[in-house]
Structure formats: structure tokens, C-alpha cells
Scaffold this active site. Structure first.
Site, PDB file in Angstrom:
ATOM      1  N   SER A 120     -22.166 -12.168  18.717  1.00 49.62           N
ATOM      2  CA  SER A 120     -21.765 -12.965  19.827  1.00 49.62           C
ATOM      3  C   SER A 120     -20.505 -12.323  20.587  1.00 49.62           C
ATOM      4  O   SER A 120     -20.068 -11.441  20.191  1.00 49.62           O
ATOM      5  CB  SER A 120     -21.212 -14.496  19.441  1.00 49.62           C
ATOM      6  OG  SER A 120     -20.133 -14.435  18.797  1.00 49.62           O
ATOM      7  N   LYS A 121     -20.102 -12.787  21.599  1.00 50.66           N
ATOM      8  CA  LYS A 121     -19.022 -12.406  22.350  1.00 50.66           C
ATOM      9  C   LYS A 121     -17.711 -12.066  21.514  1.00 50.66           C
ATOM     10  O   LYS A 121     -16.783 -11.199  21.789  1.00 50.66           O
ATOM     11  CB  LYS A 121     -18.364 -13.420  23.414  1.00 50.66           C
ATOM     12  CG  LYS A 121     -19.005 -13.193  24.710  1.00 50.66           C
ATOM     13  CD  LYS A 121     -18.397 -12.164  25.553  1.00 50.66           C
ATOM     14  CE  LYS A 121     -18.976 -11.856  26.855  1.00 50.66           C
ATOM     15  NZ  LYS A 121     -19.348 -10.343  26.721  1.00 50.66           N
ATOM     16  N   ARG A 122     -17.787 -12.745  20.435  1.00 58.41           N
ATOM     17  CA  ARG A 122     -16.495 -12.726  19.424  1.00 58.41           C
ATOM     18  C   ARG A 122     -16.325 -11.381  18.775  1.00 58.41           C
ATOM     19  O   ARG A 122     -15.524 -10.759  18.536  1.00 58.41           O
ATOM     20  CB  ARG A 122     -16.441 -13.753  18.229  1.00 58.41           C
ATOM     21  CG  ARG A 122     -16.091 -15.069  18.518  1.00 58.41           C
ATOM     22  CD  ARG A 122     -16.108 -15.862  17.394  1.00 58.41           C
ATOM     23  NE  ARG A 122     -17.503 -16.034  16.875  1.00 58.41           N
ATOM     24  CZ  ARG A 122     -17.870 -15.725  15.785  1.00 58.41           C
ATOM     25  NH1 ARG A 122     -16.939 -15.537  14.955  1.00 58.41           N
ATOM     26  NH2 ARG A 122     -18.974 -15.913  15.351  1.00 58.41           N
ATOM     27  N   HIS A 123     -17.545 -10.665  18.764  1.00 56.99           N
ATOM     28  CA  HIS A 123     -17.657  -9.543  18.233  1.00 56.99           C
ATOM     29  C   HIS A 123     -17.467  -8.197  19.061  1.00 56.99           C
ATOM     30  O   HIS A 123     -17.594  -6.991  18.668  1.00 56.99           O
ATOM     31  CB  HIS A 123     -18.963  -9.112  17.498  1.00 56.99           C
ATOM     32  CG  HIS A 123     -19.385 -10.258  16.433  1.00 56.99           C
ATOM     33  ND1 HIS A 123     -20.214 -11.130  16.475  1.00 56.99           N
ATOM     34  CD2 HIS A 123     -18.858 -10.070  15.259  1.00 56.99           C
ATOM     35  CE1 HIS A 123     -20.022 -12.037  15.546  1.00 56.99           C
ATOM     36  NE2 HIS A 123     -19.316 -11.475  14.461  1.00 56.99           N
ATOM     37  N   GLY A 124     -17.279  -8.440  20.492  1.00 58.99           N
ATOM     38  CA  GLY A 124     -16.971  -7.419  21.462  1.00 58.99           C
ATOM     39  C   GLY A 124     -18.125  -7.532  22.322  1.00 58.99           C
ATOM     40  O   GLY A 124     -18.626  -8.915  22.730  1.00 58.99           O
TER      41      GLY A 124
END
Ligand code: GLU
Length: 495
Positions: free
Chosen positions: A255-259
Site C-alpha cells: 500500500s501507500k505506506r510502502h512507497g
């Protein structure tokens, strides 16, 4: 099953960008079709009118085009089985909804969302299965009339078979058996007349003659529903292949959290499409434990579904960067120059039009950095000192390498020689450095490191002689002078 006339499809819902997961699905469909000399179809599943946007359709097409995943039928190119936007196929769905209604394989349901919710909650509270209770499954014509007179807008529900099992022989996961009692009479047409995903996908895959449905494993639970619709309509069931999930490095769903998750963000960060395609191919597929680098052509030749893993794939940014570095190093100097010039222009470091001399200079700089950067995005920060008049100095580097007693005199010596050396080339510059080194009687590093800080502001750069040649004489001299002054001032403060 024979793989003659393989037809695969990528069927995105246009509610955002082309994400890494979607791009991987598109790529595997594309590879499978290309490997078998088949057809790759692009279909836009835009029946969710509230969430679908034209902007998103364009973003998806842009992402696919950037990756080079060309489609044979779909938006822009048409084909024999169009339209390829679901929103333009509503009369087709209506025809099949009516057919199922006529054959009593579907029925009208008048329950309102509020009623359904209340009954679901009640069932849960009493520990019963919360699925649709089939209240409208056997209404008489008179009962329907009463409900309609109340102004209720019906949905159409599919009469699911809830005894026995539905089996899928997934090309990746093997046999999966679903208990039919888990299925409910799901909605196939909403009260506004729009078809639902599980229904429209079957009609389209059938009419578009899709032979292999290759998609993310988040759709596994939809598959028995879809198979029942195929069966109810007497359509042959295609092959299914469900791709493993993609996880971030912390083993949670990517997800976005990973980049960055949008493929075009990778383009903007300076990744090369070939590297991206190569990397995406390895998210779930592998050829051997040791071979990891494949051009698109090699991927087409080698790709097969039996080498796709059932286990989740982990998106490893470091590996992608490494791979991109490999592809960057393979670029020929002209190609590399073509790629960096627009970035430099965007940063205001180059004028709108670049003359031949400047281009040559940029090429030299780009080549000198080629083996040191992993993405094109790293080019600007690591080359800025070539293009600006005033550079920034890393204070720690200044302290460590410039503020040394011998530096001002050594710089004076270098200045004198560099002013005269002709031509101002790597070889000649090297000679100057060796002469100066002898005179000061120190290690070569003691000459080079202070110069590096003086001209780049930092302690890392490509080879010093290369850098000075590319920087040119006037800027080299100016920076050495400035740095000599800086060193003198700082040394005086210390005394
Ligand atoms: N529109 C669906 C999605 O984007 C397609 C799923 C499928 O391939 O069947 O998830």
C-alpha cells in the site's frame, strides 16, 4: 486445454492510477498472450459511475503505454468484440439479465438496503448465517404488484445453486473446491439498471472469447459465483489463474505506506520501463533461482503460468533500484543524454534549447555518473554542481578535507598549472595532479579529496579528472580560488 487462440484480458476499474498490482496483472496477461501468439484485450470496467473517471482511464492507459504493454483490442484500437467500455454495453447485459429472468434463473428482489441491513444484523445477533434470506425468491405476480405499488425499485438476484460444490481448476493454485452453501443469491443488476461486477465480467469474458482469466487472488472468492453464471447461461467456462498477492517488506499487503504504488510515480522518479517490467515479472514468477535479468522479449519467450508461485510476492524497493541501475548502465550515451536533458531543463539547469556543445558536455557528465546512480531521479542531485554557479558545501566535508594547513598553497600551485594546461582534458589534468602531488609530497588522496570538496561541495563524485574536464576550466579555477580563500579564513580562525 489447447493454447491455440489464447485470448487474455486486463479489466481495470478506472477509479485511480495504474497500481503496481494492476500493472503486474496486466503484464502477466500480456506475457501469456504474447508467448502463445494470442490476443491481449483491454476492457475498462466502468459501471461504477460514481467512482469511475475519464482521468483515471487516461492514467491507466498512460501507465500501460509507458510499460510497453500494448493491447490488441480495446480503447483506441477497437476490435471485433467491442465496445470495450462496460458503460457502453448496458443493452448487452440487459439482454442476458432478461434471459435469466425468463428462465427463472434470476428473480426480482424488492428488499430495501435498510431492510437487508436490519435482517443481517438480526441474523448475526442470533448466530445465524447473515446471507440473503431469499425473501423475494418465490414471489407471486400479485405479491410483486403490491411491492411495486409501494414504489420499491427492484434489483435482480441470481438464483444460486446452494447444494453441492463448485470446483475451479486454477492454473496456479490447482483444484479449489467451494461449498455452494456459502454462496448467496447475489445481485446481478442494481435498481438503477447497472450490472454488478460478478455478472458483467462473465458476459464480457464470454462474448470477448477470453480463454484465460488471469487476475489477482483477491478475486478467488468471486470465481464460484461467476462459474455458476457461466453454467446458468450455458457458456463454456474459461481457464482461471489467480496471481499471488503482493506484500510490502513488512509482509502486509502493498500500500501507500510502502512507497509509490502508482506505476507512473516510478516513471517520475526515474525508473526505466524495461527495469520496471523486468521487476514486475518477478513478482510471483521466476525462471530459475539465479536468472533475474530479462528483456521484455526474453520474458515473452520464457513466461509460463506453471512458474508462477502460489505464495505472496514481496515488493523489494532495493532490488528494483538495483535492477534499474543495471539497465541504466546498459543505456548508450546518446539515449542516456536524451533522458537526462528534459529533467535538467525542468530543474532550470539547462536552457529550453540545447546546442551541440552543451549536449556533448551533458553527455560527458551523464556518462561519468552512469555507474553511480540507480535511478534517473538521482541524476539531478548528484550532478547539480556541474550546472550551477554557486554550489553548496557540506560543512563536515569542508572541515575534514579543506581546513588543512597545506591546502591553500597546494591550491595555488594547482591553479597556476590548471590555468595553463592545454587542452583541458582528463589526461592533462591527471598529469597536473601527479606533478602537484610530488611537490607537496603527500598521498594522491590528499590532493584529490580537498579538490573534490572545493569543486563539488561534497566528498563523493565520479573520478576527479573526469569531473574537472566536464566542469570546464573557468568553473574549476573559480571554485578552487573560492575554496582556497575559505580554507585560509577558517585556518586563521583556528589559530
Ligand atoms: N474490474 C475488476 C478489478 O479491477 C476486474 C477483475 C477481473 O479481472 O475479473 O478488480
Amino acid at each position: 486445454m489447447s493454447t491455440a487462440n489464447v485470448r487474455t484480458r486486463f479489466a481495470p476499474s478506472p477509479t485511480g492510477f495504474l497500481h503496481v498490482g494492476g500493472a503486474r496483472t496486466a503484464l502477466f496477461n500480456w506475457l501469456y498472450a504474447r508467448h502463445h501468439g494470442g490476443t491481449f484485450v483491454l476492457r475498462i470496467e466502468d459501471t461504477d459511475l460514481e467512482r469511475s473517471t475519464e482521468e483515471s482511464v487516461n492514467a491507466i492507459l498512460e501507465g500501460l503505454e509507458w510499460l510497453g504493454l500494448t493491447w490488441d483490442e480495446g480503447p483506441g484500437c477497437g476490435g471485433d468484440y467491442g465496445p470495450y467500455f462496460q458503460s457502453e454495453r448496458l443493452d448487452i447485459y440487459q439482454h442476458y439479465v432478461q434471459k435469466l429472468l425468463d428462465e427463472d434463473k434470476a428473480y426480482l428482489c424488492y428488499c430495501t438496503p435498510e431492510e437487508l441491513k436490519a435482517r443481517r444484523e438480526e441474523a448475526l445477533a442470533q448466530g445465524r448465517d447473515p446471507k440473503y434470506d431469499r425473501r423475494c425468491a418465490n414471489l407471486t405476480a400479485a405479491e410483486r404488484q403490491v411491492l411495486e405499488a409501494e414504489g420499491r425499485q427492484p434489483v435482480v438476484r441470481f438464483r444460486s445453486n446452494d447444494v453441492g460444490t463448485t470446483e475451479v481448476n486454477d492454473l496456479i493454485r490447482g483444484q479449489i473446491i467451494f461449498e455452494n452453501e456459502m454462496l448467496d443469491d447475489f445481485v446481478i443488476q442494481k435498481s438503477d439498471g447497472m450490472p454488478t461486477y460478478n455478472f458483467a465480467v462473465v458476459i464480457d469474458d464470454h462474448l470477448m472469447k477470453i480463454t484465460h482469466v488471469i487476475r489477482g487472488d483477491d478475486h478467488i472468492s468471486n470465481t464460484p459465483r461467476q462459474i455458476q453464471v457461466y453454467q446458468a447461461l450455458g457458456f463454456p467456462v474459461p481457464e482461471f489463474a489467480h496471481l499471488p498477492m503482493i506484500l510490502g517488506n513488512d509482509k502486509t499487503r502493498l500500500s501507500k505506506r510502502h512507497g509509490a504504488t502508482a506505476v507512473t510515480e516510478y516513471r517520475d522518479q526515474g525508473f526505466l520501463p524495461k527495469a520496471m517490467v523486468n521487476y514486475l515479472a518477478l513478482l510471483g514468477w521466476s525462471y530459475s533461482a539465479t536468472d533475474t535479468l530479462f528483456t521484455p522479449e526474453e520474458l515473452i519467450e520464457k513466461f509460463s503460468l506453471d512458474r508462477v508461485s502460489r505464495n505472496p510476492a514481496v515488493f523489494d524497493m532495493k532490488k528494483l533500484e538495483w535492477m534499474n541501475g543495471v539497465y541504466l548502465r546498459e543505456l548508450d550515451p546518446e539515449e542516456l543524454t536524451d533522458l537526462v536533458i528534459p529533467d535538467l531543463q525542468k530543474e532550470g539547469l539547462l536552457p529550453e534549447s540545447v546546442d551541440a556543445v552543451t549536449r556533448e558536455r551533458v553527455k560527458k557528465i551523464a556518462v561519468s555518473l552512469q555507474s553511480r546512480i540507480r535511478t534517473l531521479g538521482e541524476f539531478i542531485p548528484s550532478s547539480r554542481y556541474f550546472f550551477v554557479d554557486d554550489i553548496e558545501y557540506d560543512p563536515a566535508a569542508v572541515e575534514k578535507f579543506l581546513v588543512r594547513d597545506y591546502v591553500p598553497d597546494m591550491f595555488a600551485m594547482l591553479l597556476e598549472k590548471l590555468m595553463q594546461v592545454e587542452p583541458f582534458t582528463e589526461e592533462k589534468i591527471e598529469q597536473v595532479f601527479l606533478e602537484v602531488q610530488e611537490k607537496v609530497g603527500r598521498k594522491l588522496g590528499d590532493v584529490i579529496q580537498p579538490v573534490r570538496v572545493a569543486v563539488t561541495g561534497t566528498r563523493v563524485s565520479p573520478g576527479m579528472y573526469e569531473v574537472l574536464a566536464a566542469l570546464g576550466r573557468p568553473r574549476t579555477l573559480e571554485r578552487l580560488k573560492h575554496a582556497a580563500e575559505m580554507a585560509k579564513t577558517k585556518l586563521a580562525q583556528k589559530d
